[in-house]
Design a protein around this motif. Structure first.
Motif, mmCIF file in Angstrom:
data_model
loop_
_atom_site.group_PDB
_atom_site.id
_atom_site.type_symbol
_atom_site.label_atom_id
_atom_site.label_comp_id
_atom_site.label_asym_id
_atom_site.label_seq_id
_atom_site.Cartn_x
_atom_site.Cartn_y
_atom_site.Cartn_z
ATOM 1 N N SER A 183 0.826 -1.203 0.000
ATOM 2 C CA SER A 183 0.000 0.000 0.000
ATOM 3 C C SER A 183 0.863 1.257 0.000
ATOM 4 C CB SER A 183 -0.912 0.013 1.234
ATOM 5 O OG SER A 183 -1.610 1.246 1.320
ATOM 6 N N ILE A 185 -0.407 4.114 0.836
ATOM 7 C CA ILE A 185 -1.106 5.020 1.754
ATOM 8 C C ILE A 185 -0.870 4.539 3.176
ATOM 9 C CG2 ILE A 185 -3.342 6.007 2.409
ATOM 10 C CD1 ILE A 185 -4.305 5.140 -0.454
ATOM 11 N N VAL A 187 -1.766 5.098 7.138
ATOM 12 C CA VAL A 187 -2.679 5.716 8.099
ATOM 13 C C VAL A 187 -2.020 5.704 9.469
ATOM 14 C CG1 VAL A 187 -4.967 5.651 9.152
ATOM 15 C CG2 VAL A 187 -4.675 4.963 6.751
ATOM 16 N N GLN A 268 -12.003 9.089 7.903
ATOM 17 C CA GLN A 268 -10.774 8.392 7.511
ATOM 18 C C GLN A 268 -10.947 7.661 6.185
ATOM 19 O OE1 GLN A 268 -8.459 6.152 10.529
ATOM 20 N NE2 GLN A 268 -8.489 4.443 9.082
ATOM 21 N N ASP A 269 -12.103 7.003 5.985
ATOM 22 C CA ASP A 269 -12.300 6.269 4.735
ATOM 23 C C ASP A 269 -12.356 7.217 3.541
ATOM 24 O OD1 ASP A 269 -14.764 7.297 5.593
ATOM 25 O OD2 ASP A 269 -15.899 5.753 4.534
ATOM 26 N N VAL A 272 -8.748 8.021 2.639
ATOM 27 C CA VAL A 272 -8.172 6.928 1.848
ATOM 28 C C VAL A 272 -8.658 7.018 0.404
ATOM 29 C CG1 VAL A 272 -8.102 4.423 1.535
ATOM 30 C CG2 VAL A 272 -7.907 5.404 3.837
ATOM 31 N N LYS A 273 -9.969 7.295 0.239
ATOM 32 C CA LYS A 273 -10.538 7.403 -1.109
ATOM 33 C C LYS A 273 -9.890 8.550 -1.891
ATOM 34 C CE LYS A 273 -14.858 6.463 -1.444
ATOM 35 N NZ LYS A 273 -16.344 6.527 -1.358
ATOM 36 N N CYS A 275 -6.857 9.723 -1.522
ATOM 37 C CA CYS A 275 -5.508 9.272 -1.901
ATOM 38 C C CYS A 275 -5.567 8.324 -3.093
ATOM 39 C CB CYS A 275 -4.835 8.584 -0.719
ATOM 40 S SG CYS A 275 -4.502 9.656 0.688
ATOM 41 N N GLU A 276 -6.510 7.406 -3.065
ATOM 42 C CA GLU A 276 -6.646 6.438 -4.165
ATOM 43 C C GLU A 276 -6.972 7.148 -5.475
ATOM 44 O OE1 GLU A 276 -8.151 2.555 -1.558
ATOM 45 O OE2 GLU A 276 -9.612 3.863 -2.540
#
Length: 414
Positions: A183, A185, A187, A268-269, A272-273, A275-276
């Motif tokens: 990964s 990313i 956290v 937080q999710d 992540v999204k 960053c993706e």
């Protein structure tokens, strides 16, 4: 505990240093002693009293003086001054062996070098400015101890910063041990200074809770680079609120700095999204600037061997899609020079210092607009040296070609 530490910590501990004009060396030496024992008595004077039994530094030609002919020099060639000699004796007790060495290299040695050679040092200049003016009729002790007080605050903050960085490095190691290496990313459970530790990894984004609520996203730079491994899309930069939500498609998007170094979202999710999405849209394209070539002949000057070696530099740094961009140095012929005569034997540039600085700044600006991964330099020293110096101050890798054992080799200028 070292012998010197024990002596400094004694109930009636005392120390002696020179009087008159003071410098960063005797000021930081005094601040170091007071850090260890705030009650130590420090006296200044022109001669060490014969019956003085305390610690003597920066005077007297003893263990903690450096004015004698046989004064000590470090293995790397940096001469010791009083501050360095004292730090050598007590540093490990304050920061531990490893951090004490790092502190000596980055903080103590530049001050030691300044005191021994006069090499410019901004902190030494700052401390020196506490000295009274040349025609002040009183003594300098009051000003000296004001400077020592400031130096003491600097030392305390520096020590805590070094300890904090050590704690951060250990915490980052713990987090990385649990991180999926596939990964890009990472956290974090809380904010941890980690940019330096992550520069050598493939991790492109770090997510951590914001102290204002929500979550922060920070892109990570490559080692020795001014560029991010992956940037936020240009369309997101400088937006906030509803505009950012529409641009990203992320309902909790809050803010994206116009400089691209931080973004905030609610959950937080969602971080992540974001960053993706940035990773999926990112196209790895970087520049190596070739500085010093001339006009329209630049392309011809770019010989295949140099091209190949520059591409290898990019490949070794994991950079794809790199291209080489030429920036011409200002030819010497365009600069006005004084006439040569028998007395000087060399010419001077007919520029005032501010004009020369502006000239160099403009050259550097032409290079930095490309945000280069590195700068390859060729040409004469007059054209290139000022620009090289400015680039190195910005920690941009500067490369050049040398001949070693009849072979051309690309090297990075330290």
């Amino acid at each position: 505990m070292s012998r010197l530490i024990e002596q400094i910590k004694q109930k009636d501990a005392c120390a002696f240093t020179h009087g008159g004009k003071f410098h960063a060396d005797d000021v930081f030496s005094s601040a170091l002693l007071l850090y260890i024992n705030p009650e130590i008595s420090i006296t200044r004077g022109n001669n060490v009293p014969e019956d003085f039994s305390g610690i003597v530094f920066d005077i007297g030609r003893g263990e903690f003086d450096h004015h004698q002919k046989d004064s000590r020099i470090r293995e790397n060639g940096v001469p010791y001054a009083a501050f360095g000699l004292l730090w050598e004796a007590v540093g490990a007790d304050i920061l531990g062996e490893e951090l004490a060495v790092k502190f000596d290299e980055s903080f103590v040695q530049p001050l030691d070098n300044n005191d021994n050679t006069g090499e410019k040092n901004e902190l030494a200049t700052l401390i020196g400015n506490f000295n009274p003016s040349w025609d002040y009729e009183g003594g300098s002790d009051e000003a000296f101890f004001q400077a020592v007080s400031v130096a003491g605050m600097i030392l305390e903050n520096k020590f805590e910063r070094y300890r904090g960085n050590e704690r951060a490095d250990k915490r980052v190691e713990e987090v990385l041990a649990k991180h999926d290496p596939a990964s890009r990313i990472l956290v974090l459970p809380e904010f941890i200074p980690c940019q330096k530790a992550l520069s050598e990894t493939d991790i492109a984004f770090v997510i951590f809770p914001s102290n204002r609520g929500g979550f922060c996203i920070q892109p990570q730079k490559r080692e020795y680079s001014m560029n991010y491994k992956c940037s936020f899309p240009a369309e997101w930069l400088g937006l906030e609120g509803e505009e950012l939500v529409n641009a990203t498609g992320i309902p909790g998007a809050i803010f994206c700095h116009k400089g691209g170094f931080i973004m905030t979202v609610k959950e937080q999710d969602e971080a992540v999204k974001a960053c993706e999405k940035a990773l999926s849209l990112h196209k790895d394209s970087s520049v190596i600037v070739w500085y010093g070539s001339k006009g329209d002949t630049a392309a011809k000057a770019c010989d295949s061997q140099t091209n190949e070696q520059l591409m290898n530099v990019a490949k070794a740094r994991g950079i794809k899609g790199v291209h080489i961009c030429h920036v011409d140095a200002m030819p010497v012929a365009q600069l006005e020079l004084t006439e040569l005569d028998s007395e000087t034997a060399y010419a001077e540039v007919l520029m005032e210092k501010p004009q020369w600085k502006a000239y160099v700044k403009e050259q550097v600006k032409c290079i930095l607009k490309y945000r280069p991964e590195a700068v390859y330099v060729e040409g004469n020293a007059f054209e290139t040296y000022p620009v090289i110096r400015a680039l190195r101050k910005k920690h941009i890798p500067v490369l050049t070609m040398i001949e070693n054992k009849e072979k051309k080799i690309m090297v990075r200028i330290p």
